[in-house]
Scaffold this motif. Structure first.
Motif, PDB file in Angstrom:
ATOM      1  N   ARG C 105      14.986 -13.032   5.135  1.00 60.21           N
ATOM      2  CA  ARG C 105      16.141 -13.845   4.771  1.00 60.21           C
ATOM      3  C   ARG C 105      15.905 -14.531   3.425  1.00 60.21           C
ATOM      4  NH1 ARG C 105      15.949 -19.199   8.761  1.00 60.21           N
ATOM      5  NH2 ARG C 105      13.955 -19.982   8.023  1.00 60.21           N
ATOM      6  N   ASN C 143      21.832 -21.806   4.397  1.00 65.74           N
ATOM      7  CA  ASN C 143      20.844 -22.288   5.359  1.00 65.74           C
ATOM      8  C   ASN C 143      19.548 -22.605   4.656  1.00 65.74           C
ATOM      9  OD1 ASN C 143      20.062 -22.445   8.403  1.00 65.74           O
ATOM     10  ND2 ASN C 143      18.360 -21.321   7.432  1.00 65.74           N
ATOM     11  N   GLU C 144      19.112 -23.854   4.734  1.00 65.52           N
ATOM     12  CA  GLU C 144      17.778 -24.260   4.255  1.00 65.52           C
ATOM     13  C   GLU C 144      17.481 -23.782   2.840  1.00 65.52           C
ATOM     14  OE1 GLU C 144      15.199 -22.842   7.360  1.00 65.52           O
ATOM     15  OE2 GLU C 144      15.811 -24.398   8.754  1.00 65.52           O
ATOM     16  N   ASP C 272      16.415 -30.109   9.056  1.00 62.62           N
ATOM     17  CA  ASP C 272      15.835 -29.350  10.155  1.00 62.62           C
ATOM     18  C   ASP C 272      14.439 -29.890  10.406  1.00 62.62           C
ATOM     19  OD1 ASP C 272      18.192 -28.020  10.028  1.00 62.62           O
ATOM     20  OD2 ASP C 272      17.382 -26.203   9.120  1.00 62.62           O
ATOM     21  N   TYR C 274      11.026 -30.156  12.290  1.00 66.95           N
ATOM     22  CA  TYR C 274      10.035 -29.416  13.070  1.00 66.95           C
ATOM     23  C   TYR C 274       8.704 -30.160  12.998  1.00 66.95           C
ATOM     24  CZ  TYR C 274      13.472 -25.764  13.345  1.00 66.95           C
ATOM     25  OH  TYR C 274      14.617 -25.066  13.640  1.00 66.95           O
ATOM     26  N   GLU C 321      18.651 -29.160  13.116  1.00 66.69           N
ATOM     27  CA  GLU C 321      17.775 -28.342  13.958  1.00 66.69           C
ATOM     28  C   GLU C 321      16.605 -29.216  14.387  1.00 66.69           C
ATOM     29  OE1 GLU C 321      16.578 -24.722  11.994  1.00 66.69           O
ATOM     30  OE2 GLU C 321      18.612 -24.246  11.337  1.00 66.69           O
TER      31      GLU C 321
HETATM   32 ZN   LIG Z   1      15.738 -23.151  10.582  1.00 70.23          ZN
END
Ligand SMILES: [Zn+2]
Ligand SMILES: [Zn+2]
Ligand SMILES: [Zn+2]
Lengths: 644, 644, 644
Positions: C105, C143-144, C272, C274, C321
């Motif tokens: 991606r 996305n990101e 996001d 994590y 996320e």
């Molecule tokens: Zn992600």
């Protein structure tokens, strides 16, 4: 000889209005020399064939009129963008095949014929313009050959030139070489690597596993020769227009071209001494040494290069760039301890330097080196190094003229041996990199310094060793028969090994087995390389690390290892060291050799170092603390000069 | 079976005048075999289509007349320069896209059709010439497939072949594949990675972040199949001209092609055993083990490969190259401890080797391996290993003929599982590299050896496990339903996990969740990978490191971790190990499994190892010190052989 | 504000038959939001111009009908293979010149005009289709950005765009720029780097040694602006069809584009989070912290980003996320300690999040992230995180609506300063990488958290600092005159340095020397960078590490180092920290600054952290053990919420 100081100056970086004041301040400081011009191509020739001499004429005049003597550099280390546009393939390629392009400096391949022609043109223009200028006192070619790993290029131009060079090495009938001779010399029958013609020979990178060491060594020799001929071309042109001496400013621990061969074509050798930057990025010292000397520099690294470049310059040498404060390019860039700028300067003079020039006059506020200190700050106020330079200038003014003096000990430094170790390290050091010839030689040099000795470094081409009592030639993998004969016939004792004389010129194992030295009945039956955690203890203390030669023969065994195997053997003039001695062992082995050779030693405490010239004895304390020695106290970061 | 010795010889490296004497010395030493020819393409066919058979004819005759039996290698690992000139795109590309060119060996891409044709031509020429020669006793194809990381190539040829291979894996109508089937199997809907046609599929390198593991695994399988078909092509040609057995010389810890599949096409498996080099560059042992066994080699690594290649060879196997002294290519290259050359040789025989050949006869003074010891030195004097080879030859002469014997324990080694771990390590080991299947399996193998057991390694294609009491299949990520069934139906106990049966064939998580083994009510709810400094203590001692499967289900819990979570579960024939056990834990877990399966163990002290055959029990002490065991003393680096 | 929960869902990954049940389970769990679509381009437009809206229409309906609110992502982070086939040069190139191709991606270069047009087309199609859909409640662009190091591309497209961008930065007559202005601004006279035209300017990679830092900084700014304009293009299109708020999901510690500038064009910032993955791969914490918080995440890293993205979102921000269990992509991927999913969720709300969405609903059994936990397992059973999400949902249902509140302390985070440090680190940290602005700022932020303070992070564009008592701006290398003026004129105290205001906008050293702050008579005479083992002790405890500014001037000295040099100086509103303080020093220096500014602190024991909002005080214990504080006991991995 009168010892002098100087600085590196970039008139093109500053408003012309302050040039005269800068020159006056230089003279007031006590400087003799000012080096200019070596990066100014884009200002000298802003467009192809269009020259702008005006500013440089005025700069020469202003500096000369102030009483300074100019060292003028050829600007070939920084070709302007338009040169690169003219020759899009002039760049070097790295071992991975990537172009090393425009945007910094040294962006050229030594083998590119178009760029060579461009260099010849600009050098001729500059030499013609200033060859007879009254301020012009010396020349510098290019800048720091080999810096940023630029000796070796894997470009198509290099490949073609290498093929031509090989034809000359293995000559055949007519203009072509003898490819069969090359195949035999390299042992190309191994793995079916035989070539049918020179056109087939590639560069020794991007092979599946290691290339033939003969191939790799030939490429190293070729790459070195390209530097020699590139520099010789400039010298030949300059001489047509000028009688001033020519120099080049070499760097520290650049070993991939033969500085002796380059130096042959010039009157003076100079080098660029950055003790703090080098300790961080190239000395290879232990972490303990790096921490203890973070603000002083290694106690022996500068001295080694002073001695080396004295030989390269056939006696005439300078420090062209001396670090006067923090630099910008090392992994860590601390400021020097107060006193070190003076100490570094005097250490150079103690080794016979004619001049020491500080890099640079004023710190540049822009571009890559804007955090590199000068004698002045960007705002023209005095930086910390200025006062120490002033001290030295005053001390020099009161010092006598001096001459040179031969040392009792000679150390052979062989660039070709460095290449041989590099192409066949046969194992890794603690850092994972291959074992290094420079590191081995420096270990022996450091031992000599710790014993208080002055040392002459000499070329492997030396045949007359008169005046020396002891000669060290550690790790010299190939020894010319002429050298063996000269040493055997001399009166000096000679220390060799490990890997002494272990290869033919073409990088094969000779039969009879090495070292095959006249008068020494000893041969290396096999070799082994050792893990860092598997040293071999010696019965008298210390260990062999990294490397061991397993010896046979009837020569006298001076030392054994803990397994009873010979560690040092003696016969004729020779003393063969059969391994890489650690710091304890190398000190004892060298000491014993000195004793045997009648060389008197004076062991130094801590980081105190001693250098004797014909008329003076110098003491340098590299430690941040005072040290006591024979009833005297030497202060931290101090210089002590005794006149004999 | 009569056990025999041999050596590797390169007549093309030496003056023809000494061949006869070399052959006589080999026979005198007690050697049976001599391997030749595998790198000699440039001498056999110096120009395209021009063959020079004379020298090889004479070499075959000289060796055969002396009484030696020749193993002849096909020279396809070293295509000459002219082959590379004919096919400029025949080289492999590495994962970074760089050409891996000419100048050493193995410079070819397995997928290049032009090079395959060239190989077929030279193999046929050699096979036709010598297929019926009286001295010809066996063949070797190529040399060390996969050595220097050469299995996998990212070349255009590989890409095109991969696309064709995928069409076969996901067959559609006509000659094309079913791209929708591939998209579904790989889950390409994720991140919009769906392909419209096979032409669009690239190789799984140089992606922005990790590629789809299904894609990466398919490429690994394809790359393995390319080795299989490349080798099969050579075998098919040789068989047209010769009845002699065919072999290949595999390497240590090459796991990127399926040796079982390659071995299917040949009569004999051989491997090249370099205990000291391998300990330095591939065993993956701790620094403590590396230091302690620096001159002996890992105590279990050679044994593992002996057992592995016995399976690959379907019972018939050799050591084709045995290190006889220091080598040249490892990070450190020490000399073996006296006694180790003999020990290594006997260890091979203890595992059923038919022959052990030393690499090489005489040390080459030139080219890449000039510091690799031979039985002779470059000057033809005997090197240290020669005397040990002579001892073995004399012992063999007095030893009886022997047969094979099945071990009580089988260990499944699954190259496909190694690929699966490689493409989805889910975390790093202490060295920063991904977790390795080989390392996991070797930990279990080492535990078996420490328990004094003899082991049979078997292929994952095995379905008949008769005679085994215990089967270990650690880390086998995909388990074929046929294998599950065969094991469930057998009488042996089976140890599996971690990551047991956790993936479908296409590298997805199966639902119901794994391991889904008949008779074992247990499922992996989630997995976690662990920092090196965060092991999970087990209640009975030792820890799980690197990996943990979080288990649910009603199966019996044999062990728990310190948090109370299941560590080992049991049901049916199965014993599931829910993590990667450290050295203490793996020994206990394997010991418990042995006890449960009725396998008697004999724990070994220190580095003593034991191997039992049908007629003999061998004891090998890999330590540099003597060791005591059950009232006996085993000397350092010693072999003890008890006849049953 | 009502605080809400959500999840990330991929209807295209699952059989349509289970969509309704999934939606019902989401609602049952208490979720409000479902994000979909951001990777679905290949399903929305399977072939160029051929749209398949059916499945997405149905998914929107099913989710909306269940009562969920949809966040719809534009699918531009994952162009399908056919897009890449259309624009073979659309990929980014890395600094080594390698193509970053298809197969995962983010395989696009922000500067590629063709790809931008393709993005505009697909965004318009999606916006037009769903802009008025009743379930559509918010948008996400791409996305990101920047994830997998994708901000900076060295492609030909980037080079051309960079040249155009530079023309705008140094405008001249007509459409061309003023190349002389650029040369002067960058100091290109240095090393003859002067350009004749903008076409000659390359990208600052693959230079022989480091490029001009002005060149490198300009390229960083350009690369950042490319992200801004890429995102703005999408926003402009979406707004034509929809009134719903637009957001982007940023990542942790991505500093190579200016998030404030990107955020200007959108209503909401999201990120996001994590915690476990980030602790392993980017926090930069010590090994001790990594081990102690392996299953909890760093105690301050999430908080920092919550505060940062609150500013980027101009007050409106989400966690888009949230890690609900182990992830798959870090060097080690442990499972969270029980309680941490709830803790992380509440920490976000404590910092003012409007919503927290878990990534992802159900664990995917295929492709790259198959070992990334979801709220459901692949078999649709509940995973461990589900119960904690349910707890939070229930707690939220009972919690009041909340508003925001200004903190007493502001911290300026300056992406441009991060770029400046990156292009001129002037030395390495312990890991060998260059010194990092983010690391410096995070050290100061951590000190504020350890003092129990709530913090507002603000942009360097801020000019109104009303309400703050103390402002921290460490390491801000360039300070706009407007900012200096605004801070000088304010009532808050301001902490700056090291490297405070040390560069002009174009990355040169200003004269007069820095920091040149009104009211502070202090200047940096020189700087030094320090080895890890050579810290400079401070007289009050702790040390300067990595960096020191050598100060002159008459400003008041608040602290000195052990050599007597100024360590902290004060004048006007300013407090200048003349080095990089270690953990002990930074805590004291910040504490002193708080005291001076009248900010009350409450030092936290261990890993207890505190966050105050207008109506609540939260206590988070990140430790695996309970902690005592002011008579209360806080359990391991616990959240405590006091309503004010
Ligand atoms: Zn992600
Ligand atoms: Zn320099
Ligand atoms: Zn081999």
């Amino acid at each position: 000889m009168k010892r002098t100081l100087g600085t590196c100056y970039y008139p093109e970086h500053w408003d012309e209005a302050i040039w005269a004041q800068d020159a006056a301040r230089m003279v007031e400081l006590g400087l003799t020399w000012v080096r200019i011009g070596e990066f100014a191509w884009s200002r000298i020739e802003p467009a192809p064939g269009t020259f702008d001499w005006g500013w440089l004429d005025r700069a020469m005049d202003v500096l000369g009129n102030a009483g300074l003597r100019v060292v003028l550099g050829t600007p070939t280390a920084t070709p302007p963008r338009w040169v690169a546009d003219k020759y899009p393939d002039m760049f070097a390629l790295d071992a991975e095949g990537r172009v090393r392009g425009f945007g910094s400096r040294r962006h050229y391949c030594f083998s590119h014929e178009g760029y060579r022609a461009e260099c010849a043109r600009i050098v001729e223009a500059v030499a013609e313009r200033y060859g007879a200028h009254p301020a012009l006192a010396a020349w510098q070619t290019d800048n720091e050959y080999g810096c940023h790993d630029t000796t070796i290029s894997y470009s198509p131009a290099a490949r073609e030139a290498f093929q031509g060079w090989l034809r000359g090495q293995y000559p055949g009938a007519g203009n072509d070489g003898d490819i069969g001779a090359l195949n035999r010399a390299w042992g190309n029958v191994f793995w079916s690597m035989e070539y049918d013609s020179f056109e087939q020979i590639g560069l020794p990178n991007l092979t599946v596993t290691e290339p033939n060491p003969s191939h790799a060594l030939a490429f190293r020799r070729f790459s070195s020769d390209q530097v020699v001929s590139f520099n010789a071309l400039q010298c030949e042109i300059i001489r047509r227009y000028s009688d001033a001496p020519i120099s080049h400013n070499y760097m520290g621990r650049i070993t991939d071209f033969d500085h002796f061969a380059v130096g042959e074509d010039m009157e003076i050798a100079t080098w660029d001494s950055y003790p703090l930057g080098f300790l961080e990025d190239r000395v290879g010292a232990s972490v303990d040494v790096q921490r203890a000397f973070s603000k002083q520099g290694d106690p022996d690294f500068q001295a080694f290069h002073h001695d080396l470049y004295r030989a390269v310059g056939k006696g005439r040498w300078w420090v062209m760039e001396q670090q006067p404060g923090p630099v910008n390019w090392a992994p860590h860039n601390p400021a020097p301890l107060p006193g070190m700028v003076r100490l570094w300067t005097w250490e150079a003079f103690a080794h016979g330097a004619e001049a020491v020039c500080y890099f640079r006059w004023r710190q540049a506020p822009f571009a890559q080196e804007q955090l590199h200190a000068g004698l002045l700050r960007p705002d023209s106020a005095e930086a910390a190094g200025m006062a120490e330079a002033r001290s030295v200038a005053q001390e020099l003014a009161e010092a006598p003229d001096v001459g040179g003096a031969q040392a009792p000990v000679a150390l052979i430094f062989d660039y070709d041996a460095d290449a041989a170790w590099a192409v066949q390290p046969q194992g890794n050091g603690a850092d994972g990199a291959g074992l290094s010839y420079f590191a081995l030689v420096f270990d022996f040099y450091r031992a000599l310094r710790r014993l208080g000795l002055s040392v002459d470094i000499v070329s492997p081409e030396t045949r007359d060793f008169a005046g020396y009592r002891l000669i060290l030639a550690p790790g010299m993998m190939h020894m010319d028969e002429g050298l063996k004969t000269a040493l055997s016939a001399g009166s000096a004792k000679v220390l060799v090994g490990p890997r002494g004389a272990c290869k033919t010129f073409d990088m094969a194992i000779p039969v009879p087995l090495p070292p095959a030295l006249p008068g020494l009945d000893a041969e290396v039956s096999y070799v082994e390389t050792l893990r860092g955690d598997c040293p071999i203890a010696l019965e008298n203390g210390g260990s062999f690390v990294h490397w061991r030669d397993a010896m046979e023969g009837s020569a006298r065994v001076l030392e054994r290892d803990a397994n009873g195997a010979p560690a040092v053997m003696q016969g004729g003039v020779w003393r063969y060291v059969a391994g890489w001695p650690d710091a304890e062992a190398v000190l004892r082995i060298v000491w014993d050799a000195c004793t045997d050779a009648g060389v008197e030693v004076e062991p130094m405490p801590g980081a105190l170092r001693r250098r004797e010239t014909g008329s003076e004895v110098f003491w340098f304390n590299y430690a941040a603390e005072e040290v006591h020695h024979e009833g005297r106290i030497f202060g931290p970061a101090s210089v002590t000069r005794d006149t004999l």
